[in-house]
Design a protein around this motif. Structure first.
Motif, short mmCIF file in Angstrom:
data_model
loop_
_atom_site.label_atom_id
_atom_site.label_comp_id
_atom_site.label_asym_id
_atom_site.label_seq_id
_atom_site.Cartn_x
_atom_site.Cartn_y
_atom_site.Cartn_z
N ASP A 85 5.34 -22.74 -2.39
CA ASP A 85 6.38 -22.02 -3.46
C ASP A 85 6.52 -20.53 -3.36
OD1 ASP A 85 3.48 -21.76 -4.23
OD2 ASP A 85 3.88 -21.63 -6.39
N PHE A 86 5.49 -19.95 -2.40
CA PHE A 86 5.73 -18.43 -2.25
C PHE A 86 6.69 -18.15 -0.96
CE2 PHE A 86 1.45 -16.49 -3.68
CZ PHE A 86 1.60 -17.06 -4.89
N LYS A 87 7.01 -19.18 -0.39
CA LYS A 87 7.82 -19.05 0.84
C LYS A 87 9.36 -18.78 0.66
CE LYS A 87 7.02 -21.59 4.57
NZ LYS A 87 6.79 -22.78 5.57
N PRO A 88 10.17 -19.17 -0.22
CA PRO A 88 11.54 -18.73 -0.65
C PRO A 88 11.94 -17.22 -0.50
CG PRO A 88 11.03 -20.92 -1.75
CD PRO A 88 9.40 -20.36 -1.35
N LYS A 89 10.76 -16.65 -1.35
CA LYS A 89 10.98 -15.35 -1.76
C LYS A 89 10.59 -14.54 -0.22
CE LYS A 89 9.72 -11.30 -4.52
NZ LYS A 89 9.27 -10.93 -6.05
N ILE A 90 9.85 -15.08 0.44
CA ILE A 90 9.53 -14.31 1.89
C ILE A 90 10.60 -14.62 2.73
CG2 ILE A 90 7.84 -14.23 3.45
CD1 ILE A 90 5.54 -14.51 1.51
N GLU A 91 11.07 -15.99 2.76
CA GLU A 91 12.13 -16.31 3.59
C GLU A 91 13.42 -15.05 3.25
OE1 GLU A 91 14.27 -19.17 6.31
OE2 GLU A 91 12.28 -19.51 5.40
N SER A 92 13.62 -15.10 2.03
CA SER A 92 14.62 -14.32 1.86
C SER A 92 14.49 -12.76 2.05
CB SER A 92 14.91 -14.14 0.01
OG SER A 92 15.97 -13.28 -0.41
N ALA A 132 2.60 -4.74 0.83
CA ALA A 132 1.31 -5.17 1.94
C ALA A 132 2.17 -5.87 3.34
CB ALA A 132 0.45 -6.02 1.29
N ILE A 133 2.91 -6.68 2.88
CA ILE A 133 3.74 -7.50 4.05
C ILE A 133 4.53 -6.61 4.83
CG2 ILE A 133 5.45 -9.25 4.56
CD1 ILE A 133 4.44 -10.84 2.20
N ALA A 134 5.37 -5.53 4.14
CA ALA A 134 6.13 -4.62 5.02
C ALA A 134 5.17 -3.76 5.82
CB ALA A 134 6.84 -3.80 3.76
N LEU A 135 4.17 -3.39 5.22
CA LEU A 135 3.27 -2.53 6.03
C LEU A 135 2.55 -3.18 7.19
CD1 LEU A 135 1.32 -0.71 2.98
CD2 LEU A 135 2.73 0.54 4.93
N CYS A 136 2.24 -4.51 7.14
CA CYS A 136 1.76 -5.14 8.07
C CYS A 136 2.92 -5.21 9.35
CB CYS A 136 1.22 -6.70 7.79
SG CYS A 136 -0.07 -6.54 6.77
N ILE A 137 4.07 -5.61 8.81
CA ILE A 137 5.12 -5.64 10.04
C ILE A 137 5.38 -4.35 10.40
CG2 ILE A 137 7.58 -5.89 10.04
CD1 ILE A 137 7.34 -8.11 7.86
N MET A 138 5.15 -3.39 9.85
CA MET A 138 5.50 -2.02 10.31
C MET A 138 4.23 -1.56 11.47
SD MET A 138 8.18 -0.53 9.93
CE MET A 138 7.59 0.98 10.82
N SER A 139 3.01 -2.33 11.13
CA SER A 139 1.87 -2.07 12.12
C SER A 139 2.18 -2.77 13.43
CB SER A 139 0.71 -2.59 11.72
OG SER A 139 0.23 -1.59 10.51
N MET A 140 2.97 -3.94 13.43
CA MET A 140 3.33 -4.62 14.35
C MET A 140 4.38 -3.81 15.19
SD MET A 140 3.94 -8.74 13.53
CE MET A 140 4.39 -8.96 15.33
N GLU A 141 5.31 -3.24 14.62
CA GLU A 141 6.22 -2.22 15.21
C GLU A 141 5.78 -0.99 15.76
OE1 GLU A 141 10.64 -2.14 14.11
OE2 GLU A 141 9.77 0.11 13.49
#
Length: 360
Positions: A85-92, A132-141
């Protein structure tokens, strides 16, 4: 600065499999943002205290796909339990940021997340979670583009977080964060949050925030619905003007350490936010009887004890009790004895101003 500033030209390195982890805090707005347009742009500027103890810990595991497809591939786990049920928000969220993070569909992700506070406690879990998710993605970048500066990293992390949840852009750094273009605050932007650039008096250092959990249920109205109600609100333009004027008034207040004026602005902002909800169509009363009882007891205590205690509210029933560090001992006694009985199961969370997210 334009959104195109955050579109990478070319990645220098490829990643296969790995993981990154960030701990990101929630925040509490002093001047509220309520009303947005376009892609998560605020109708007025806001300023918030970054919290310290209320945070989200997120590990992002990434696995390079053998073959590319046109779908996002991820699963979400909250405190060890799979949460579809968390997936739709992250998909968006992924859809909104894909043009700025073009590698998203190249990987399969596992998002493992947990909070230090109850998920349904009315604290801004979307702010800490999406940042927190945004920071993890930026660490990948950053691994793909090692020359990325720390300033750019933080700006883009805030920019991405905003596209997941507006207030999340204020959870990257601390102690005071401004989001939204404001004529009196240099460097302020619609696109991301910035650290408050001016002098702050010692009176506001290590400020305390005890969160009284009056209601731990689901929100009566979601933030998205609440913001949308401002589009046709009869008092919307006056409210946006009021918020920007209050932010202007805060500048000398923060510099001079004027706690009494700080209290007037912060409490007025909280009540104005709720007034907008009560006068929208449809209308909502988000405060509970115990919220009002707590507010009245705070006012009585402040007058009797000549205290600097005050309150603020998010779009819900819970009360953030703000006070200087030098009053911590006496205020906590007051909270435990007189305010906790009006909380659900007597629960409250002791917190204070923090300094932003930390990579783990």
């Amino acid at each position: 600065m334009k959104e195109s500033h955050f579109i990478p030209e070319k990645y220098l390195h490829n990643l296969k499999n790995g993981s990154v982890t960030w701990q990101s805090p929630s925040n509490i707005a002093l001047v509220k943002y309520w009303g947005k347009y376009g892609q998560q742009n605020p109708k007025n500027a806001s300023i918030s205290f970054t919290l310290n103890n209320c945070n989200t810990l997120t590990e992002l595991k990434y696995f390079l796909k053998d073959s590319q497809n046109q779908e996002f591939d991820f699963n979400v786990y909250f405190e060890g339990e799979k949460k579809d049920d968390f997936k739709p928000k992250i998909e968006s969220f992924f859809e909104r940021i894909e043009q700025y993070i073009p590698f998203l569909k190249h990987y399969r992700f596992e998002i493992h997340t947990s909070n230090t506070f109850p998920h349904s406690s009315g604290i801004a879990s979307s702010a800490s979670g999406m940042s927190a998710i945004a920071l993890c993605i930026m660490s990948m970048e950053k691994l793909m583009l090692p020359e990325v500066s720390s300033d750019y990293f933080n700006q883009k992390a805030s920019f991405l977080a905003r596209l997941g949840s507006g207030s999340a852009c204020r959870s990257i750094k601390g102690e005071l964060i401004v989001w939204g273009a404001h004529e009196n605050i240099q460097g302020s932007s619609q696109l991301f949050g910035i650290q408050y650039p001016y002098q702050v008096h010692d009176n506001f250092k290590n400020y305390q925030d005890t969160i009284l959990l009056v209601d731990k249920g689901e929100k009566q109205v979601s933030s998205t619905v609440g913001h949308n109600l401002m589009k046709d609100h009869p008092f919307a333009e006056q409210r946006f003007q009021q918020a920007n004027e209050n932010l202007s008034k805060l500048i000398p207040v923060l510099e001079q350490g004027n706690v009494s004026e700080f209290i007037k602005i912060v409490e007025s902002e909280a009540l104005s936010l709720h007034a907008m909800m009560m006068t929208s169509m449809p209308y909502f009363i988000l405060m509970k009887p115990n919220t009002l009882e707590i507010i009245n007891r705070i006012w009585s205590y402040r007058k009797l004890q000549n205290s600097a205690i005050c309150f603020t509210l998010d779009a819900g029933a819970n009360v953030h009790v703000l006070y200087p560090e030098n009053e911590k001992e006496t205020v906590l006694v007051f909270i435990k004895n007189e305010l906790a009985p009006f909380c659900k199961n007597g629960e409250f969370i002791i917190d204070q101003v923090g300094f932003g997210a930390i990579q783990k």
